[in-house]
Scaffold this motif. Structure first.
Motif, PDB file in Angstrom:
ATOM      1  N   VAL A  88       0.883  -1.173   0.000  1.00  0.00           N
ATOM      2  CA  VAL A  88       0.000   0.000   0.000  1.00  0.00           C
ATOM      3  C   VAL A  88       0.913   1.213   0.000  1.00  0.00           C
ATOM      4  O   VAL A  88       1.772   1.340   0.872  1.00  0.00           O
ATOM      5  N   PHE A  89       0.761   2.075  -1.001  1.00  0.00           N
ATOM      6  CA  PHE A  89       1.679   3.214  -1.145  1.00  0.00           C
ATOM      7  C   PHE A  89       1.014   4.514  -0.719  1.00  0.00           C
ATOM      8  O   PHE A  89      -0.208   4.637  -0.711  1.00  0.00           O
ATOM      9  N   GLN A  90       1.879   5.504  -0.455  1.00  0.00           N
ATOM     10  CA  GLN A  90       1.380   6.812  -0.067  1.00  0.00           C
ATOM     11  C   GLN A  90       0.490   7.396  -1.170  1.00  0.00           C
ATOM     12  O   GLN A  90      -0.579   7.926  -0.921  1.00  0.00           O
ATOM     13  N   SER A  91       0.955   7.280  -2.411  1.00  0.00           N
ATOM     14  CA  SER A  91       0.196   7.881  -3.516  1.00  0.00           C
ATOM     15  C   SER A  91      -0.703   6.856  -4.204  1.00  0.00           C
ATOM     16  O   SER A  91      -0.962   6.947  -5.397  1.00  0.00           O
ATOM     17  N   PHE A  92      -1.177   5.897  -3.449  1.00  0.00           N
ATOM     18  CA  PHE A  92      -2.150   4.873  -3.857  1.00  0.00           C
ATOM     19  C   PHE A  92      -1.619   3.943  -4.951  1.00  0.00           C
ATOM     20  O   PHE A  92      -1.766   2.735  -4.869  1.00  0.00           O
ATOM     21  N   ASN A  93      -1.025   4.570  -6.017  1.00  0.00           N
ATOM     22  CA  ASN A  93      -0.480   3.773  -7.118  1.00  0.00           C
ATOM     23  C   ASN A  93      -1.467   2.768  -7.692  1.00  0.00           C
ATOM     24  O   ASN A  93      -1.148   1.613  -7.893  1.00  0.00           O
ATOM     25  N   LEU A  94      -2.674   3.280  -7.964  1.00  0.00           N
ATOM     26  CA  LEU A  94      -3.613   2.454  -8.725  1.00  0.00           C
ATOM     27  C   LEU A  94      -3.357   2.718 -10.201  1.00  0.00           C
ATOM     28  O   LEU A  94      -2.840   3.776 -10.572  1.00  0.00           O
ATOM     29  N   LEU A  95      -3.680   1.739 -11.070  1.00  0.00           N
ATOM     30  CA  LEU A  95      -3.542   1.976 -12.506  1.00  0.00           C
ATOM     31  C   LEU A  95      -4.613   2.977 -12.934  1.00  0.00           C
ATOM     32  O   LEU A  95      -5.787   2.788 -12.628  1.00  0.00           O
ATOM     33  N   PRO A  96      -4.193   4.030 -13.622  1.00  0.00           N
ATOM     34  CA  PRO A  96      -5.179   5.022 -14.062  1.00  0.00           C
ATOM     35  C   PRO A  96      -6.099   4.432 -15.135  1.00  0.00           C
ATOM     36  O   PRO A  96      -5.738   3.456 -15.802  1.00  0.00           O
ATOM     37  N   ARG A  97      -7.249   5.037 -15.298  1.00  0.00           N
ATOM     38  CA  ARG A  97      -8.224   4.620 -16.330  1.00  0.00           C
ATOM     39  C   ARG A  97      -8.569   3.140 -16.233  1.00  0.00           C
ATOM     40  O   ARG A  97      -8.870   2.492 -17.221  1.00  0.00           O
ATOM     41  N   GLN A 144     -11.039   6.458  -0.531  1.00  0.00           N
ATOM     42  CA  GLN A 144     -11.565   5.296  -1.258  1.00  0.00           C
ATOM     43  C   GLN A 144     -10.475   4.652  -2.116  1.00  0.00           C
ATOM     44  O   GLN A 144     -10.359   3.426  -2.178  1.00  0.00           O
ATOM     45  N   GLN A 145      -9.655   5.515  -2.749  1.00  0.00           N
ATOM     46  CA  GLN A 145      -8.561   4.966  -3.567  1.00  0.00           C
ATOM     47  C   GLN A 145      -7.632   4.123  -2.708  1.00  0.00           C
ATOM     48  O   GLN A 145      -7.194   3.051  -3.103  1.00  0.00           O
ATOM     49  N   GLU A 165       3.762   5.042   4.261  1.00  0.00           N
ATOM     50  CA  GLU A 165       3.045   6.297   4.483  1.00  0.00           C
ATOM     51  C   GLU A 165       1.618   6.221   3.950  1.00  0.00           C
ATOM     52  O   GLU A 165       1.197   7.043   3.131  1.00  0.00           O
ATOM     53  N   PRO A 166       0.842   5.235   4.365  1.00  0.00           N
ATOM     54  CA  PRO A 166      -0.454   4.999   3.719  1.00  0.00           C
ATOM     55  C   PRO A 166      -1.445   6.147   3.905  1.00  0.00           C
ATOM     56  O   PRO A 166      -2.378   6.267   3.132  1.00  0.00           O
ATOM     57  N   THR A 167      -1.217   6.986   4.899  1.00  0.00           N
ATOM     58  CA  THR A 167      -2.183   8.053   5.169  1.00  0.00           C
ATOM     59  C   THR A 167      -1.600   9.411   4.836  1.00  0.00           C
ATOM     60  O   THR A 167      -2.217  10.442   5.109  1.00  0.00           O
ATOM     61  N   GLY A 168      -0.427   9.421   4.225  1.00  0.00           N
ATOM     62  CA  GLY A 168       0.277  10.675   3.947  1.00  0.00           C
ATOM     63  C   GLY A 168      -0.515  11.643   3.093  1.00  0.00           C
ATOM     64  O   GLY A 168      -0.349  12.853   3.193  1.00  0.00           O
TER      65      GLY A 168
ATOM     66  N   THR B 301       5.881   4.868 -17.235  1.00  0.00           N
ATOM     67  CA  THR B 301       6.907   4.358 -16.332  1.00  0.00           C
ATOM     68  C   THR B 301       6.313   4.004 -14.975  1.00  0.00           C
ATOM     69  O   THR B 301       6.602   2.960 -14.399  1.00  0.00           O
ATOM     70  N   ARG B 302       5.446   4.885 -14.488  1.00  0.00           N
ATOM     71  CA  ARG B 302       4.860   4.671 -13.174  1.00  0.00           C
ATOM     72  C   ARG B 302       3.997   3.414 -13.161  1.00  0.00           C
ATOM     73  O   ARG B 302       4.058   2.617 -12.226  1.00  0.00           O
TER      74      ARG B 302
END
Lengths: 222, 402
Positions: A88-97, A144-145, A165-168, B301-302
């Motif tokens: 689980v990353f700080q910036s969520f790192n979900l695949l866009p679209r 939610q993300q 940093e899951p809540t950053g 890349t991301r």
């Protein structure tokens, strides 16, 4: 079970040597809820990369469930991340679209698991997003993300959920939501490792390990 | 991860950037369509030539070598010798002819100068021609010096205003003799300015020349037998003309087959050359694909970092981007093939109407298969380098990328 023995990580840029982790030894038992704390530059991110098998130690050994991760190839490391670690990353790192359910299915795609829909559906319901399965990340709030990311992390039943940093990037209400989720997962018997610099986040943890200059300076159980 | 899975991910990736994908495909579409259309035109031309001259493939022309000093003419006796099946088993039919030119004159006043062919009764068959109206003179008329003539389209056009039916049965004065028109030849575009009459009649009333024959058309028993027929005809004439050294020959023996082979070879060279020029646009298109794939990999890349962190192996990433490139060029290839076949089909309908006798293009299966194969190969090559770059990225570096 996570075991670090005399783990050091050294980065070299030209003549300058940076010792990001300096002879760290620690053990995290299965089912624990651990926070790794420290100011920036303390070696938290390096710790996260090594625990997450994204990087290997310069010296010392790291055993995850008894497997020495040190000398493994890129592909073997990828297999271990797939099987044993949920990120689980700080910036969520979900695949866009890509819809929430497809994001949650992603690790199962690489693991070659069939009948993914049902499992992904259950994982999303588990994090309270059973009604948001076909929303894309940009249609979801930050909280939610991050819950989609948690669903993705737990869908393959990993040994450890590793949260950086899951809540950053979350507001207070969402922070509480997400942390409550981690506590629930911990109570259900999962190992959760949180990397954070926020004391209020660390308060949810049962054990707090503090790093400074690459060394463990404090290790408190509550 | 299966190829099917990769293809689904690739399709989703392409759909995320529809305009860019379409523009990238355009290069492949144009290249593939151009190759298919140009090869189709070349094939049409080749087929046209083969259809027009194919029936002549077993023909052998024998004529006098004009350059020879003290050369003997070809004679009726030579023709009889060539007809001896015991000595020339590979030779099927032999047809002699004489040629000259004369003034045609109509009783009503019109006149026209044209070529005169004195031929035998099998002329139509031998020269692969057809009659528009009337009938050809038969064997009896041919040997009996009948005063009949079959006109080509040009004299009919000049004397009878192109009305073939009008010419039939009329008397035409040729030289000092009156001939009855018994038929009119259908045009073949090559020997239309001609008046054809029995060999004996042409000699007796117009051209003279005793037993001299200007040219002999020999047909081999089959197309395969052409080389033997050439050999046998040459041997017979060598003996009759007393030739010992091939350089002294006072006659020429030419198989049309070899001319046909040469012309179809030249045509296929031209087709290949033109297709290669069209292929250049495919190369340009493939550079476009490589370029877009490089941009895509950098842009994503991301995404690559996320996939690798989650546990995608190198191979899975490589496969994803390779298949994305191949789907791009594969779809482009299919559209290009459909476009190429469509344009060829439309050209096959429209062009012959606009330009009479224009050979309709004929799409070859080989060019379609080749074009599709090449477009997939382009995807593989142009996508390979960017895909490999993506696969080798370290997840921590890729995740840090903004």
């Amino acid at each position: 079970m996570i075991e670090l023995e005399h783990v050091s990580k050294v980065y070299r840029t030209g003549d300058i040597e940076l010792r990001a982790l300096d002879d760290v030894s620690l053990r995290i038992d299965d089912g624990d809820l651990v926070a790794i704390m420290g100011p920036s530059g303390s070696g938290k991110s390096t710790m996260m990369n090594i625990l997450g098998c994204l990087d290997v130690p310069s010296s010392g050994t790291y055993r995850l469930d008894g497997v020495d991760v040190g000398g493994l190839s890129d592909n073997r490391l990828a297999d271990i991340r797939l099987e044993k670690i949920g990120f689980v990353f700080q910036s969520f790192n979900l695949l866009p679209r890509t819809s929430a359910i497809r994001n949650v299915e992603l690790p199962m795609v690489y693991a070659g698991i069939k009948n993914r829909r049902g499992r992904a559906q259950r994982a999303l319901a588990r994090v309270g997003l059973g009604d948001r399965t076909h929303h894309q990340p940009n249609e979801l709030s930050g909280g939610q993300q991050q819950r989609v990311a948690v669903a993705r992390a737990l869908v393959t039943d990993p040994s450890m959920i590793l949260a950086d940093e899951p809540t950053g990037n979350l507001d207070t209400a969402s922070t509480v939501d997400v942390m409550t989720l981690f506590v629930e997962l911990h109570e259900a018997g999962r190992t959760v490792v949180l990397i954070t610099h926020e004391p209020e986040v660390a308060e949810f943890a049962k054990r707090v390990i503090t790093l400074r200059d690459g060394r463990v300076v404090e290790d408190v159980r509550r | 991860m299966t190829v099917w899975e990769s293809a689904r991910i690739a399709l989703r990736g392409l759909r995320g950037n529809t305009l860019r994908s379409a523009l990238t495909m355009l290069g492949i579409i144009i290249g593939v369509a151009a190759v298919i259309i140009l090869v189709a035109f070349g094939n049409g031309l080749q087929r046209f030539v083969a259809d027009a001259f194919g029936p002549l493939a077993n023909q052998i022309q024998i004529g006098k070598d004009q350059g020879g000093v003290g050369a003997k003419d070809l004679t009726d006796a030579d023709v009889r010798a060539l007809r001896d099946t015991a000595r020339a088993p590979a030779i099927g039919t032999v047809s002699a002819s004489v040629a000259g030119s004369a003034q045609l004159q109509l009783a009503g006043g019109g006149s026209y100068r044209t070529g005169i062919s004195g031929v035998e009764a099998d002329y139509l068959d031998v020269s692969n021609r057809e009659l528009l109206v009337g009938s050809f003179f038969d064997d009896r008329q041919a040997t009996g010096k009948a005063k009949v003539v079959v006109l080509g389209p040009n004299p009919v056009a000049s004397l009878f205003g192109g009305q073939a039916g009008e010419a039939l049965g009329r008397d035409v004065r040729i030289g000092r003799t009156s001939f009855q028109v018994v038929g009119v030849l259908a045009p073949n575009g090559q020997q239309d300015d001609v008046a054809v009459m029995p060999l004996g009649a042409a000699r007796s009333y117009l051209l003279g020349g005793g037993d001299v024959v200007d040219s002999v058309t020999v047909r081999a028993v089959s197309t395969d037998a052409v080389p033997q027929a050439v050999e046998q005809a040459t041997a017979i004439l060598d003996q009759r003309h007393g030739i010992r050294d091939a350089e002294d020959r006072d006659f020429t023996v030419t198989a049309l087959q070899s001319l046909l082979d040469q012309s179809s070879q030249v045509l296929s060279f031209v087709t290949i050359f033109v297709a290669a020029v069209a292929g250049i646009s495919l190369v340009v298109g493939s550079i476009g694909v490589a370029n877009i794939m490089l941009v895509t990999v950098t842009e994503r890349t991301r995404e690559i970092g996320i996939r690798k962190a989650i546990g995608a192996r190198r191979r899975a990433i490589l496969q994803q981007f390779l298949i994305e490139a191949m789907v791009l060029t594969g779809i482009g290839g299919v559209i290009g093939i459909l476009l190429g076949i469509g344009i060829s089909a439309v050209a096959g309908i429209v062009l012959p109407q606009a330009i009479p006798d224009f050979p309709p293009p004929s799409v070859s299966v080989g060019s379609v298969v080749l074009a599709f194969g090449v477009s997939l190969l382009i995807g593989l090559l142009a996508g390979g380098f960017p895909a490999n770059r993506a696969a080798r990225m370290r997840p921590i570096d890729a995740l840090r990328h903004q």
